[in-house]
Design a protein around this motif. Structure first.
Motif, mmCIF file in Angstrom:
data_model
loop_
_atom_site.group_PDB
_atom_site.id
_atom_site.type_symbol
_atom_site.label_atom_id
_atom_site.label_comp_id
_atom_site.label_asym_id
_atom_site.label_seq_id
_atom_site.Cartn_x
_atom_site.Cartn_y
_atom_site.Cartn_z
ATOM 1 N N LEU A 117 -6.506 79.824 54.060
ATOM 2 C CA LEU A 117 -6.531 80.992 53.707
ATOM 3 C C LEU A 117 -5.249 81.401 52.877
ATOM 4 O O LEU A 117 -4.178 81.089 53.210
ATOM 5 C CB LEU A 117 -6.326 81.811 55.036
ATOM 6 C CG LEU A 117 -7.651 81.996 55.957
ATOM 7 C CD1 LEU A 117 -7.509 83.104 57.227
ATOM 8 C CD2 LEU A 117 -8.870 82.639 55.138
ATOM 9 N N GLN A 118 -5.332 82.020 51.795
ATOM 10 C CA GLN A 118 -4.156 82.705 51.230
ATOM 11 C C GLN A 118 -4.066 84.218 51.506
ATOM 12 O O GLN A 118 -5.034 84.983 51.294
ATOM 13 C CB GLN A 118 -4.308 82.539 49.552
ATOM 14 C CG GLN A 118 -3.170 83.326 48.811
ATOM 15 C CD GLN A 118 -3.225 83.126 47.210
ATOM 16 O OE1 GLN A 118 -3.574 81.916 46.804
ATOM 17 N NE2 GLN A 118 -3.332 84.311 46.608
ATOM 18 N N GLN A 144 3.958 85.794 50.458
ATOM 19 C CA GLN A 144 2.309 85.276 50.035
ATOM 20 C C GLN A 144 2.327 83.793 50.766
ATOM 21 O O GLN A 144 3.190 83.150 50.529
ATOM 22 C CB GLN A 144 2.104 85.196 48.561
ATOM 23 C CG GLN A 144 0.554 84.950 48.401
ATOM 24 C CD GLN A 144 0.359 84.824 46.832
ATOM 25 O OE1 GLN A 144 1.075 84.134 46.202
ATOM 26 N NE2 GLN A 144 -0.522 85.497 46.212
ATOM 27 N N LYS A 155 -12.868 88.171 56.863
ATOM 28 C CA LYS A 155 -13.274 87.633 55.637
ATOM 29 C C LYS A 155 -12.428 88.029 54.317
ATOM 30 O O LYS A 155 -11.338 88.630 54.481
ATOM 31 C CB LYS A 155 -14.731 88.070 55.193
ATOM 32 C CG LYS A 155 -15.694 87.761 56.479
ATOM 33 C CD LYS A 155 -15.776 86.418 57.130
ATOM 34 C CE LYS A 155 -16.509 86.357 58.123
ATOM 35 N NZ LYS A 155 -16.381 84.920 58.762
ATOM 36 N N SER A 156 -12.735 87.168 53.042
ATOM 37 C CA SER A 156 -11.778 87.434 52.018
ATOM 38 C C SER A 156 -11.761 89.173 51.732
ATOM 39 O O SER A 156 -12.827 89.605 51.804
ATOM 40 C CB SER A 156 -12.615 86.767 50.779
ATOM 41 O OG SER A 156 -11.675 86.836 49.716
ATOM 42 N N GLY A 157 -10.744 89.638 51.290
ATOM 43 C CA GLY A 157 -10.454 91.018 51.128
ATOM 44 C C GLY A 157 -10.207 91.961 52.322
ATOM 45 O O GLY A 157 -9.739 93.011 52.095
ATOM 46 N N THR A 203 -3.299 90.913 54.260
ATOM 47 C CA THR A 203 -4.623 91.151 53.410
ATOM 48 C C THR A 203 -4.943 89.518 53.320
ATOM 49 O O THR A 203 -4.262 88.514 52.591
ATOM 50 C CB THR A 203 -4.336 91.753 51.949
ATOM 51 O OG1 THR A 203 -4.145 93.171 52.376
ATOM 52 C CG2 THR A 203 -5.633 91.857 51.163
ATOM 53 N N VAL A 204 -6.217 89.355 53.397
ATOM 54 C CA VAL A 204 -6.754 87.894 53.113
ATOM 55 C C VAL A 204 -7.305 88.105 51.506
ATOM 56 O O VAL A 204 -8.417 88.594 51.327
ATOM 57 C CB VAL A 204 -7.903 87.460 53.980
ATOM 58 C CG1 VAL A 204 -8.515 85.983 53.453
ATOM 59 C CG2 VAL A 204 -7.705 87.533 55.395
ATOM 60 N N GLU A 205 -6.532 87.256 50.797
ATOM 61 C CA GLU A 205 -6.720 87.310 49.305
ATOM 62 C C GLU A 205 -7.865 86.322 48.889
ATOM 63 O O GLU A 205 -8.586 86.837 48.213
ATOM 64 C CB GLU A 205 -5.313 86.866 48.597
ATOM 65 C CG GLU A 205 -4.193 88.118 48.856
ATOM 66 C CD GLU A 205 -3.261 87.657 48.075
ATOM 67 O OE1 GLU A 205 -2.471 88.846 47.179
ATOM 68 O OE2 GLU A 205 -2.748 86.727 47.809
ATOM 69 N N GLN A 206 -7.574 85.202 49.462
ATOM 70 C CA GLN A 206 -8.996 84.221 49.051
ATOM 71 C C GLN A 206 -8.963 83.128 50.092
ATOM 72 O O GLN A 206 -7.919 82.824 50.716
ATOM 73 C CB GLN A 206 -8.658 83.814 47.928
ATOM 74 C CG GLN A 206 -7.558 83.144 47.521
ATOM 75 C CD GLN A 206 -7.295 82.549 46.069
ATOM 76 O OE1 GLN A 206 -8.331 81.898 45.639
ATOM 77 N NE2 GLN A 206 -6.389 82.909 45.340
ATOM 78 N N PHE A 207 -10.254 82.485 50.172
ATOM 79 C CA PHE A 207 -10.208 81.010 51.029
ATOM 80 C C PHE A 207 -10.153 80.132 49.989
ATOM 81 O O PHE A 207 -10.522 80.159 48.753
ATOM 82 C CB PHE A 207 -11.605 81.169 51.668
ATOM 83 C CG PHE A 207 -11.796 81.717 52.885
ATOM 84 C CD1 PHE A 207 -11.604 81.308 53.963
ATOM 85 C CD2 PHE A 207 -11.727 83.291 52.955
ATOM 86 C CE1 PHE A 207 -11.833 81.629 55.333
ATOM 87 C CE2 PHE A 207 -12.029 83.961 54.105
ATOM 88 C CZ PHE A 207 -11.819 83.035 55.190
ATOM 89 N N ARG A 208 -9.421 79.159 50.268
ATOM 90 C CA ARG A 208 -9.139 78.076 49.394
ATOM 91 C C ARG A 208 -9.348 76.708 50.096
ATOM 92 O O ARG A 208 -9.676 76.687 51.275
ATOM 93 C CB ARG A 208 -7.855 78.249 48.670
ATOM 94 C CG ARG A 208 -7.413 79.223 48.004
ATOM 95 C CD ARG A 208 -6.130 79.185 47.592
ATOM 96 N NE ARG A 208 -5.727 78.164 46.797
ATOM 97 C CZ ARG A 208 -4.107 78.203 46.470
ATOM 98 N NH1 ARG A 208 -3.505 79.255 46.455
ATOM 99 N NH2 ARG A 208 -3.698 77.145 45.758
#
Length: 323
Positions: free
Chosen positions: A143-144, A160, A219-221, A239-244
């Motif tokens: 997670l980012q 971040q 989840k993302s977002g 805040t979950v910015e994106q899954f990587r």
């Protein structure tokens, strides 16, 4: 026997199994003699401190440093002030002897290169220690996230971070503490979809944070709130910015970027921190010298609210131990 024979044909799996068993074999390796060491009583805590110190190093570590690391990991759990110097010395010697025994056990597994004065993790040892730390393997979900300290500006304070999607909330608490620069002196809680997660002490009615993972809850977002110190009420918006996916050669958790120094503990939350910055910026203010003394500063020039580097945060995160 057939099952064991098959395992012998897979040396990497055998090494992994033996390494994974290390936390459970304390009584077999910590046998310091007539005076049991504190390490023997707090074996899991001491073992992790030992391995994580080796993991964070980029060069062989003096054995004297490792003795100190383990001692400082286990001794705060005991009241030792009343011990005579001789008794304390014997206790520390017993502790050092048990550290030596554990290092020899690790060397026999091929996890540590051990000399008379230093120790260093081998490549296999680093792989297994990373697994013990809960670091994701290349290709695993990561997670980012963005962690922003609410109601703090001039400058804003944020981090971040990259971390395993499988990270438990109790572990996330430790990551935020180190990434922000807090001292972990107060209680905390996560609020996710109206449910509060924290330490299950039975009084505040929190859901057990050890049973929840961030990736499963958000989840993302999506967003949640982490509150630290219920008196000062430092709220962090996550805040979950994106899954990587995890990349090879990168340690997790990892601080990608950030800004703003962590506020001092017990300064009165966001309003108190705002007042503190005003006071320190004005040498003529009636509380200026008192606040310098409280912070342990010789001059207001040492107070730098905008001071932050990801490298400093990552150094703390690399030394992060398991809760």
């Amino acid at each position: 026997m057939k099952k064991n024979a098959k395992l012998l044909d897979r040396p990497e799996e055998l090494r992994g199994a033996l390494f994974a068993a290390l936390p459970r074999i304390g009584p077999a390796v910590t046998v310091s003699g007539w005076l049991e060491s504190l390490f023997a009583h707090e074996y899991d805590r001491g073992l992790r401190a030992l391995l994580y110190r080796l993991y964070a190093a980029t060069a062989p570590v003096p054995l004297s440093d490792l003795y100190e690391v383990v001692w400082h990991a286990v001794s705060p759990l005991y009241v030792l002030d009343d011990l005579s110097p001789d008794r304390l010395g014997h206790l520390r010697t017993a502790n050092d002897h048990d550290v030596q025994r554990v290092l020899k056990a690790l060397a026999s597994l091929g996890a540590v290169h051990l000399t008379e004065t230093t120790a260093e993790l081998t490549a296999d040892g680093r792989t297994e220690t990373a697994r013990m730390r809960g670091e994701p393997e290349p290709g695993d979900a990561v997670l980012q996230i963005l962690v922003e300290l609410a109601d703090v500006d001039d400058p804003p304070v944020w981090r971040q971070l990259l971390l395993p999607a499988s990270i438990r909330l109790d572990r996330l608490h430790s990551v935020i503490q180190d990434a922000m620069g807090w001292q972990n002196c107060h209680m905390h809680a996560f609020t996710i979809d109206g449910v509060q997660y924290g330490h299950p002490d039975g009084e505040l009615g929190f859901r057990d944070e050890r049973t929840a993972t961030l990736g499963a809850l958000l989840k993302s977002g999506a967003q949640c709130v982490y509150t630290y110190d219920f008196g000062d009420s430092w709220e962090h918006l996550i805040t979950v910015e994106q899954f990587r996916t995890a990349a090879a050669g990168l340690h997790y958790p990892y601080c990608v970027d950030g800004a703003g120094a962590c506020p001092p503990e017990d300064c009165g939350g966001a309003p108190g921190y705002s007042d503190l910055k005003v006071i320190l910026a004005d040498p003529a203010h009636g509380e200026h010298h008192a606040m310098l003394e409280w912070l342990g500063l010789r001059s207001a020039t040492e107070f730098a609210p905008d001071r932050f580097t990801p490298d400093a945060a990552n150094t703390r995160l690399l030394h992060l131990t398991a809760p």
